[in-house]
Design a protein around this motif. Structure first.
Motif, PDB file in Angstrom:
ATOM      1  N   GLY A  66     123.887  21.987 -98.490  1.00 13.20           N
ATOM      2  CA  GLY A  66     123.993  22.433 -97.086  1.00 13.20           C
ATOM      3  C   GLY A  66     124.078  21.203 -96.188  1.00 13.20           C
ATOM      4  O   GLY A  66     123.592  21.196 -95.064  1.00 13.20           O
TER       5      GLY A  66
ATOM      6  N   PRO B   4     117.192  31.833 -96.662  1.00 18.14           N
ATOM      7  CA  PRO B   4     118.085  32.995 -96.621  1.00 18.14           C
ATOM      8  C   PRO B   4     117.282  34.300 -96.753  1.00 18.14           C
ATOM      9  O   PRO B   4     116.337  34.369 -97.534  1.00 18.14           O
TER      10      PRO B   4
ATOM     11  N   ILE C 210     129.599  25.151 -87.983  1.00 18.01           N
ATOM     12  CA  ILE C 210     128.992  24.062 -87.208  1.00 18.01           C
ATOM     13  C   ILE C 210     128.789  22.828 -88.085  1.00 18.01           C
ATOM     14  O   ILE C 210     128.293  22.923 -89.197  1.00 18.01           O
TER      15      ILE C 210
HETATM   16  O1  8ID Z   1     110.447  24.311 -92.437  1.00 21.45           O
HETATM   17  C1  8ID Z   1     111.424  24.799 -92.961  1.00 21.45           C
HETATM   18  N1  8ID Z   1     111.427  25.134 -94.241  1.00 21.45           N
HETATM   19  C2  8ID Z   1     112.671  24.984 -92.131  1.00 21.45           C
HETATM   20  C3  8ID Z   1     112.795  24.340 -90.895  1.00 21.45           C
HETATM   21  C4  8ID Z   1     113.984  24.490 -90.188  1.00 21.45           C
HETATM   22  C5  8ID Z   1     115.011  25.287 -90.686  1.00 21.45           C
HETATM   23  C6  8ID Z   1     113.704  25.791 -92.602  1.00 21.45           C
HETATM   24  N2  8ID Z   1     114.828  25.928 -91.870  1.00 21.45           N
HETATM   25  C7  8ID Z   1     115.900  26.752 -92.457  1.00 21.45           C
HETATM   26  C8  8ID Z   1     116.679  27.601 -91.484  1.00 21.45           C
HETATM   27  O2  8ID Z   1     115.953  28.767 -91.135  1.00 21.45           O
HETATM   28  C9  8ID Z   1     117.915  27.901 -92.307  1.00 21.45           C
HETATM   29  O3  8ID Z   1     117.652  28.932 -93.257  1.00 21.45           O
HETATM   30  O4  8ID Z   1     116.877  25.892 -93.017  1.00 21.45           O
HETATM   31  C10 8ID Z   1     118.139  26.571 -93.064  1.00 21.45           C
HETATM   32  C11 8ID Z   1     119.228  25.678 -92.523  1.00 21.45           C
HETATM   33  O5  8ID Z   1     119.089  25.471 -91.144  1.00 21.45           O
HETATM   34  P1  8ID Z   1     120.220  24.680 -90.292  1.00 21.45           P
HETATM   35  O6  8ID Z   1     120.481  23.354 -90.889  1.00 21.45           O
HETATM   36  O7  8ID Z   1     119.827  24.794 -88.861  1.00 21.45           O
HETATM   37  O8  8ID Z   1     121.499  25.634 -90.572  1.00 21.45           O
HETATM   38  P2  8ID Z   1     123.078  25.321 -90.397  1.00 21.45           P
HETATM   39  O9  8ID Z   1     123.290  24.257 -89.370  1.00 21.45           O
HETATM   40  O10 8ID Z   1     123.723  26.636 -90.225  1.00 21.45           O
HETATM   41  O11 8ID Z   1     123.483  24.677 -91.817  1.00 21.45           O
HETATM   42  C12 8ID Z   1     123.554  25.404 -93.021  1.00 21.45           C
HETATM   43  C13 8ID Z   1     124.621  24.757 -93.892  1.00 21.45           C
HETATM   44  O12 8ID Z   1     124.594  25.371 -95.195  1.00 21.45           O
HETATM   45  C14 8ID Z   1     125.931  25.455 -95.657  1.00 21.45           C
HETATM   46  C15 8ID Z   1     126.716  25.854 -94.401  1.00 21.45           C
HETATM   47  O13 8ID Z   1     128.114  25.597 -94.557  1.00 21.45           O
HETATM   48  C16 8ID Z   1     126.048  24.959 -93.348  1.00 21.45           C
HETATM   49  O14 8ID Z   1     126.718  23.705 -93.199  1.00 21.45           O
HETATM   50  N3  8ID Z   1     126.021  26.357 -96.801  1.00 21.45           N
HETATM   51  C17 8ID Z   1     125.996  27.719 -96.885  1.00 21.45           C
HETATM   52  I1  8ID Z   1     125.600  28.966 -95.425  1.00 21.45           I
HETATM   53  N4  8ID Z   1     126.184  28.183 -98.139  1.00 21.45           N
HETATM   54  C18 8ID Z   1     126.269  27.063 -98.897  1.00 21.45           C
HETATM   55  C19 8ID Z   1     126.423  26.855-100.298  1.00 21.45           C
HETATM   56  N5  8ID Z   1     126.563  27.882-101.145  1.00 21.45           N
HETATM   57  C20 8ID Z   1     126.162  25.909 -98.067  1.00 21.45           C
HETATM   58  N6  8ID Z   1     126.161  24.665 -98.574  1.00 21.45           N
HETATM   59  C21 8ID Z   1     126.275  24.525 -99.912  1.00 21.45           C
HETATM   60  N7  8ID Z   1     126.409  25.583-100.765  1.00 21.45           N
END
Ligand code: 8ID
Ligand code: ZN
Length: 350
Positions: A180, A274, A340
């Protein structure tokens, strides 16, 4: 000079999960005795905010809710019991707004695990408004000369991935896979990992994200939309599998693949959340490879100040796009579509 505080302000509010995101006037809150009133200038949009609005998780939010937990701004007021802050200080609103400070988890510095944790943009109105309250103990101290728009994503994305990398227990020269890698958390994870001396392989979708993650410091990129055998591709890029994996995708499938490609003795860190997902690990392989699977949840006050220190020294710099607060629904749409790169940051004056 202290600024005058208006009676009302602009905010984005929702009443029901998945319902209308209303950009409207609401009252400016009054800080409780332990709280700061922060004039939020910029707020990052985290995928967690999208999960909260959709109601993805088995934890109810307050309603109506003002979301947001990457708020960077200026202290304009405070309750009578607040110590160590002054009007005009730069302050950050993060996910953990407050905790009890007396339970066994708080006692050992695991404040996010406090059963009474108060969460910005979830159980406490967050940073998608111009004036927000934050517990003075937990509010982040942003350095005075910082660019507040750039500082905003550090408050959740930066702290979270920095803590997750520490949880992976790597040493300089080890391989870490960021699954990701092109998103908000991923972009910062690449940079923290590089600054900590690790070698990075990123996984995300599309050639554009490949160029982007390599520019941020990843040595190798695996495109999940093109690669037929992701497990083999990651093992090949890292000469036998990464020593650690930081799962920041929003994909159950991607998380389960990380169990397969991690190197023997490696550590898989779970961060992305997720909806309704399960980690499935084969017992035989987990034992014979002697791998560990660990959850990592934001960070404590120390992790926050350390993560901000990397930022203050110019070692991490999340690529941001600034749009108006009123445009939050468009940002959620792009995020849902995986379009994004880096972080969208909302300017609360628009
Ligand atoms: O404390 C925690 N554990 C915490 C803190 C903050 C955020 C957890 N999170 C969680 C969020 O709730 C969310 O579930 O981390 C996750 C990611 O947050 P984000 O970085 O703010 O999301 P984003 O900017 O949408 O990035 C997600 C990326 O994952 C890729 C997407 O293309 C995107 O770039 N992605 C996906 I959807 N499926 C994928 C796959 N199969 C993938 N990348 C690789 N393989
Ligand atoms: Zn977040």
């Amino acid at each position: 000079m202290s600024e005058s505080i208006p009676k009302t302000q602009k905010a984005v509010v929702f009443q029901d999960n998945g319902g209308k995101l209303e950009y409207k006037d609401i009252p400016v809150p009054t800080p409780k005795p332990n709280e700061l009133l922060i004039h939020v200038k910029y707020s990052g949009v985290c995928h967690t905010d999208l999960h909260a609005w959709k109601g993805d998780w088995p934890l109810p939010t307050k309603k109506p809710l003002v979301g947001g937990h990457e708020g960077a701004g200026v202290v304009v007021g405070m309750g009578d019991n607040v110590q160590g802050w002054k009007i005009g200080d730069y302050a950050g609103i993060k996910w953990l707004n407050g905790s009890c400070l007396t339970c066994e988890y708080c006692e050992q510095g695991a404040e996010p695990n406090c059963p009474k944790a108060d969460l910005s943009g979830y159980t406490h109105d967050g940073s998608f408004e111009q004036y927000a309250t934050a517990d003075a103990v937990q509010a982040a101290r942003i350095p005075k000369n910082a660019d507040l728009a750039q500082a905003a994503p550090i408050l959740c994305a930066g702290v979270t991935v920095y803590k997750a990398l520490k949880t992976a227990g790597l040493k300089a020269g080890d391989w870490v896979c960021i699954s990701g890698a092109g998103g908000g958390l991923g972009s910062l994870a690449i940079q923290y990992a590089t600054a900590m001396g690790y070698r990075v392989v990123g996984i995300d979708g599309g050639a554009g994200k490949g160029d982007y993650v390599k520019k941020l410091g990843a040595e190798a990129y695996v495109d999940f939309t093109q690669e037929k055998d992701i497990v083999e591709a990651v093992k090949k890029a890292t000469n036998g599998g990464p020593h650690g994996v930081i799962n920041v995708s929003v994909s159950e499938n991607a998380i389960n693949q990380s169990i397969d490609y991690v190197r023997p003795l490696g550590i898989v860190v779970l961060v992305g959340l997720p909806a309704g997902s399960k980690v499935t690990a084969p017992v035989f392989d987990s034992v014979v490879k002697s791998i560990q699977i660990r959850g990592s949840y934001v960070g404590n006050r120390r992790d926050t100040s350390e993560a901000l220190d990397f930022f203050g020294r110019g070692l991490v710099n999340c690529p941001i796009k600034i749009v108006g607060l009123s445009e939050l629904p468009d940002v959620f749409k792009l995020m849902e579509e995986g379009k994004i790169m880096g972080r969208y940051v909302l300017d609360t004056s628009k």
